[in-house]
Design an enzyme around this catalytic site. Structure first.
Site, mmCIF file in Angstrom:
data_model
loop_
_atom_site.group_PDB
_atom_site.id
_atom_site.type_symbol
_atom_site.label_atom_id
_atom_site.label_comp_id
_atom_site.label_asym_id
_atom_site.label_seq_id
_atom_site.Cartn_x
_atom_site.Cartn_y
_atom_site.Cartn_z
ATOM 1 N N HIS A 32 -39.800 -30.352 -27.648
ATOM 2 C CA HIS A 32 -41.117 -31.238 -27.943
ATOM 3 C C HIS A 32 -42.412 -30.526 -27.209
ATOM 4 O O HIS A 32 -43.292 -31.337 -27.132
ATOM 5 C CB HIS A 32 -40.891 -32.500 -27.415
ATOM 6 C CG HIS A 32 -39.704 -33.169 -27.831
ATOM 7 N ND1 HIS A 32 -39.948 -34.390 -29.010
ATOM 8 C CD2 HIS A 32 -38.462 -33.095 -27.946
ATOM 9 C CE1 HIS A 32 -38.889 -34.626 -29.397
ATOM 10 N NE2 HIS A 32 -37.764 -34.214 -28.569
ATOM 11 N N ASP A 72 -45.796 -33.861 -26.365
ATOM 12 C CA ASP A 72 -44.832 -33.945 -27.396
ATOM 13 C C ASP A 72 -45.317 -32.910 -28.827
ATOM 14 O O ASP A 72 -46.300 -32.495 -28.408
ATOM 15 C CB ASP A 72 -44.511 -35.395 -27.962
ATOM 16 C CG ASP A 72 -42.869 -35.311 -28.311
ATOM 17 O OD1 ASP A 72 -42.531 -34.476 -29.165
ATOM 18 O OD2 ASP A 72 -42.232 -36.019 -27.582
ATOM 19 N N TRP A 91 -30.227 -42.980 -23.148
ATOM 20 C CA TRP A 91 -30.966 -43.376 -24.293
ATOM 21 C C TRP A 91 -30.141 -43.631 -25.755
ATOM 22 O O TRP A 91 -30.499 -44.353 -26.574
ATOM 23 C CB TRP A 91 -32.199 -42.788 -24.726
ATOM 24 C CG TRP A 91 -32.166 -41.214 -25.010
ATOM 25 C CD1 TRP A 91 -31.844 -40.211 -24.265
ATOM 26 C CD2 TRP A 91 -32.142 -40.660 -26.251
ATOM 27 N NE1 TRP A 91 -31.734 -38.855 -24.782
ATOM 28 C CE2 TRP A 91 -31.994 -39.277 -26.270
ATOM 29 C CE3 TRP A 91 -32.290 -41.077 -27.612
ATOM 30 C CZ2 TRP A 91 -32.048 -38.488 -27.290
ATOM 31 C CZ3 TRP A 91 -32.481 -40.389 -28.767
ATOM 32 C CH2 TRP A 91 -32.172 -38.868 -28.558
ATOM 33 N N TRP A 96 -41.857 -45.724 -28.676
ATOM 34 C CA TRP A 96 -42.214 -44.314 -29.290
ATOM 35 C C TRP A 96 -43.310 -44.842 -30.304
ATOM 36 O O TRP A 96 -43.062 -45.925 -30.958
ATOM 37 C CB TRP A 96 -41.099 -43.907 -29.887
ATOM 38 C CG TRP A 96 -39.918 -43.513 -28.891
ATOM 39 C CD1 TRP A 96 -38.837 -44.031 -28.173
ATOM 40 C CD2 TRP A 96 -39.843 -42.382 -27.762
ATOM 41 N NE1 TRP A 96 -38.239 -43.356 -27.361
ATOM 42 C CE2 TRP A 96 -38.847 -42.539 -26.950
ATOM 43 C CE3 TRP A 96 -40.972 -41.334 -27.690
ATOM 44 C CZ2 TRP A 96 -38.654 -41.506 -26.020
ATOM 45 C CZ3 TRP A 96 -40.445 -40.219 -26.586
ATOM 46 C CH2 TRP A 96 -39.606 -40.555 -25.800
ATOM 47 N N ASP A 113 -34.945 -33.508 -23.630
ATOM 48 C CA ASP A 113 -34.016 -34.144 -24.867
ATOM 49 C C ASP A 113 -34.232 -33.163 -26.225
ATOM 50 O O ASP A 113 -35.393 -32.374 -26.317
ATOM 51 C CB ASP A 113 -34.704 -35.336 -25.288
ATOM 52 C CG ASP A 113 -36.152 -35.440 -25.404
ATOM 53 O OD1 ASP A 113 -37.048 -34.827 -24.872
ATOM 54 O OD2 ASP A 113 -36.834 -36.000 -26.480
ATOM 55 N N GLU A 114 -33.412 -33.193 -26.995
ATOM 56 C CA GLU A 114 -33.295 -32.841 -28.474
ATOM 57 C C GLU A 114 -33.514 -31.317 -28.496
ATOM 58 O O GLU A 114 -34.021 -30.845 -29.634
ATOM 59 C CB GLU A 114 -34.237 -33.711 -29.197
ATOM 60 C CG GLU A 114 -33.705 -35.274 -29.225
ATOM 61 C CD GLU A 114 -34.652 -36.051 -29.992
ATOM 62 O OE1 GLU A 114 -34.225 -37.070 -30.782
ATOM 63 O OE2 GLU A 114 -35.997 -35.796 -30.096
ATOM 64 N N GLU A 167 -44.118 -42.707 -33.246
ATOM 65 C CA GLU A 167 -44.210 -42.316 -34.467
ATOM 66 C C GLU A 167 -44.444 -43.540 -35.801
ATOM 67 O O GLU A 167 -45.061 -43.224 -36.657
ATOM 68 C CB GLU A 167 -43.079 -41.585 -35.009
ATOM 69 C CG GLU A 167 -42.657 -40.258 -34.542
ATOM 70 C CD GLU A 167 -41.588 -40.639 -33.253
ATOM 71 O OE1 GLU A 167 -41.669 -41.868 -32.815
ATOM 72 O OE2 GLU A 167 -40.976 -39.795 -32.803
ATOM 73 N N ARG A 208 -47.733 -39.064 -30.069
ATOM 74 C CA ARG A 208 -48.042 -39.392 -31.411
ATOM 75 C C ARG A 208 -49.037 -40.020 -31.637
ATOM 76 O O ARG A 208 -49.626 -40.181 -32.893
ATOM 77 C CB ARG A 208 -46.451 -40.169 -31.888
ATOM 78 C CG ARG A 208 -45.184 -39.329 -32.114
ATOM 79 C CD ARG A 208 -44.994 -38.601 -30.925
ATOM 80 N NE ARG A 208 -43.646 -37.655 -31.202
ATOM 81 C CZ ARG A 208 -42.444 -38.087 -30.570
ATOM 82 N NH1 ARG A 208 -42.234 -39.013 -30.164
ATOM 83 N NH2 ARG A 208 -41.376 -37.338 -30.984
HETATM 84 C C1 TNX Z 1 -35.812 -40.092 -29.845
HETATM 85 S S1 TNX Z 1 -35.646 -40.631 -26.927
HETATM 86 C C2 TNX Z 1 -36.560 -39.256 -29.295
HETATM 87 C C3 TNX Z 1 -38.208 -39.390 -29.517
HETATM 88 C C4 TNX Z 1 -38.388 -40.227 -30.806
HETATM 89 C C5 TNX Z 1 -37.622 -41.529 -30.742
HETATM 90 C C6 TNX Z 1 -37.881 -42.532 -31.733
HETATM 91 C C7 TNX Z 1 -35.829 -39.314 -26.845
HETATM 92 C C8 TNX Z 1 -35.482 -38.755 -25.461
HETATM 93 N N1 TNX Z 1 -36.241 -38.764 -27.779
HETATM 94 O O1 TNX Z 1 -38.609 -38.068 -29.195
HETATM 95 O O2 TNX Z 1 -39.580 -40.284 -30.621
HETATM 96 O O3 TNX Z 1 -36.203 -40.850 -30.763
HETATM 97 O O4 TNX Z 1 -37.048 -43.404 -31.519
#
Ligand code: TNX
Length: 522
Positions: free
Chosen positions: A245, A184, A371, A449, A301-302, A451, A155
């Site tokens: 990501h 990312d 996390w 992080w 993640d995510e 951002e 970022r």
């Molecule tokens: C979650 S923690 C994310 C990051 C973001 C962050 C912002 C994680 C495994 N993924 O991609 O930057 O929150 O707080």
């Protein structure tokens, strides 16, 4: 009777002496300290010796670090003022340090232990008046083996010098893991020789400006930083985030993209395309050549943020029917298993974010980073399944979260944020599974992080002094952790940060250290 009173008083006296422990100015607070009466003054010209050749670079680095105050000469002589001794066999990170009127002795069974003894000595000097040291006997060993910090350079890119400064301060605080989030959505930050466009195309842009000129670390720079860290006994763990990501990588090599969703376009690698596994394994092979750490972090993640396109991708559909996968979560698990297999053949251990807990990876070869602070059951679940876990919950260990109620440019979560005091108190005993499973808890880590952090000014403000609180939370046992005493020791540490031009947040003078303005997209 008189003697009886005296005998009764002796333990009280000894006890009082012990309570002076807290008078030492060292962060993190060592775990066993005895202070005696008197001082040791080190002269401007001072000598250091070591009993084993491996300690030479440590002595040289130490001499370099204190050269403004003391001219330190290496000597063979037994009479050296500072003596480093590799001895015995004890815990890899433990050390003892004793000062007497004659000089300083640091002993440990490993170079790492000696290094930590030298960091304690460095702080004693930094925070002394005219190099006068208290007479002490310190026997120290950390609470947790994993004391980490993660930096997101996708970022926002900070570059070699800023990273080295961070590593210096980590080392001073005895932090030992630098987790480097190198890829990312906005940018890919590491040169890969076999796929050069990852850096030259994927490196273009950052979180605020998608057209910013490419910024990335060349392999030479990566080697330089890994070496710099290892001289400070910090392990560097690279993270190559997958299968989500991945947009920056997909800009460079769209043939491996699995697409995304409307809000997260081109977010994933394609788990249905066989070529993706070869591509990512080739990348990881280069990564293992650069990073000696036994770990590779593969993110995980995510993925659900942006894998909608998998529903209609022909390769993914084919994979689902071939492997009998019934939903996208199973596709994700398949992908992670394939990559974990690659990591195993590369002789490395997988680390993943806590999303990987349900994928049935082998416990011997994987570590989970917890996390999602709002989902304690995931931590419990990981421990129940016998996974080794690193604790890095958003609150209080995400340093992109605010430190004070009034701060506006960092994150909050339903009004909650991450003040220094809460970092210090981490981990609370109330954490699920924590007491029963201490062996599985490898340690703690804070994640920066970026951002909400677009430059060095905001990086410093968000990192310090929470880094000091993190270090003490990771090193010092509960019984030696005293919040008020920490604050007393923090004041000279802040003065030191000031002297090296770090723009920290001062929790004692919040008005005098206003939050630097930030910009962010969301
Ligand atoms: C979650 S923690 C994310 C990051 C973001 C962050 C912002 C994680 C495994 N993924 O991609 O930057 O929150 O707080």
């Amino acid at each position: 009777m008189k003697y009886l009173i005296l005998i009764l008083l002796i333990p009280i006296f000894v006890c009082c002496q012990k309570s002076e422990n807290s008078q030492l100015v060292v962060i993190p607070q060592p775990n066993n300290v005895e202070i005696k009466a008197g001082v040791l003054k080190l002269d401007k010209n001072c000598t250091i010796s070591f009993n084993s050749a491996e300690l030479k670079p440590l002595a040289e680095l130490f001499a370099e670090q204190i050269k403004d105050d003391i001219e330190l000469k290496i000597t063979d002589a037994e009479q050296a003022k500072i003596q480093l001794q590799l001895t015995g066999t004890r815990d890899a990170e433990s050390y003892s340090l004793a000062t007497s009127r004659k000089g300083v002795t640091i002993s440990a069974s490993t170079e790492k232990g000696i290094f930590y003894g030298l960091q304690t000595l460095k702080q004693l000097l930094l925070f002394s008046q005219s190099n006068e040291l208290p007479l002490v006997s310190v026997q120290d060993v950390p609470r947790f083996g994993w004391r980490g910090l993660m930096l997101d350079e996708s970022r926002c890119f900070f570059g070699v010098e800023k990273v080295k400064q961070l590593l210096d301060l980590m080392a001073l605080h005895k932090l030992n893991v630098f987790h480097w989030h190198l890829t990312d959505v906005p940018g890919w930050r590491i040169e890969i020789k076999q796929y050069p466009k990852l850096a030259t195309v994927g490196g273009i842009g950052n979180d605020l400006d998608p057209d910013a000129p490419a910024q990335f670390y060349t392999q030479e720079e990566i080697k330089e930083i890994v070496k710099y860290a290892s001289e400070r006994f910090i392990e560097v763990i690279p993270e190559i985030d997958m299968p989500g990501h991945a947009r920056a990588a997909n800009r460079a090599y769209p043939e491996f993209s699995g697409g995304g969703s409307q809000s997260h376009p081109e977010f994933t690698f394609n788990p249905g395309y066989e070529g993706t596994y070869t591509y990512l394994t080739n990348i990881l092979r280069e990564i293992t050549e650069l990073f000696p750490s036994k770990y590779i972090h593969l993110g995980g993640d995510e993925v659900h943020f942006g894998n909608e396109n998998w529903n209609k991708d022909v390769h993914v559909k084919q994979l689902m029917s071939n492997q009998n996968l019934t939903n996208l979560r199973e596709v994700e698990a398949y992908f992670i298993h394939r990559m974990a297999d690659s990591i195993k053949t590369l002789n490395r251990t997988v680390i993943g974010w806590d999303e990987i807990v349900d994928f049935g990876l082998d416990q011997e070869n994987s570590v989970v980073m917890w996390w999602r602070h709002d989902k304690p059951n995931i931590l419990q679940n990981a421990l129940n399944k016998n996974y080794k876990v690193v604790l890095c919950p958003r609150i209080p260990l995400y340093f992109d979260f605010d430190q004070a109620e009034s701060h506006k440019y960092g994150r909050k979560w339903g009004g909650a944020f991450s003040p220094m005091e809460m970092v210090y108190q981490f981990p609370p005993d109330s954490l699920p599974g924590f007491n029963e499973n201490t062996k599985l808890i490898k340690g703690i880590q804070a994640n920066i992080w970026t951002e909400r952090i677009q430059d060095n000014t905001r990086l410093d403000f968000m990192t310090y002094p929470r880094l000091s609180a993190l270090a003490e939370a990771g090193w010092t046992n509960n019984q030696s952790k005293k919040p008020d005493d920490f604050k007393r020791r923090l004041k000279p540490m802040l003065e030191y940060l000031n002297s090296i031009n770090i723009g920290y947040y001062n929790p004692f003078m919040p008005k005098e250290t206003p939050e630097p303005t930030g910009k962010f997209r969301e």
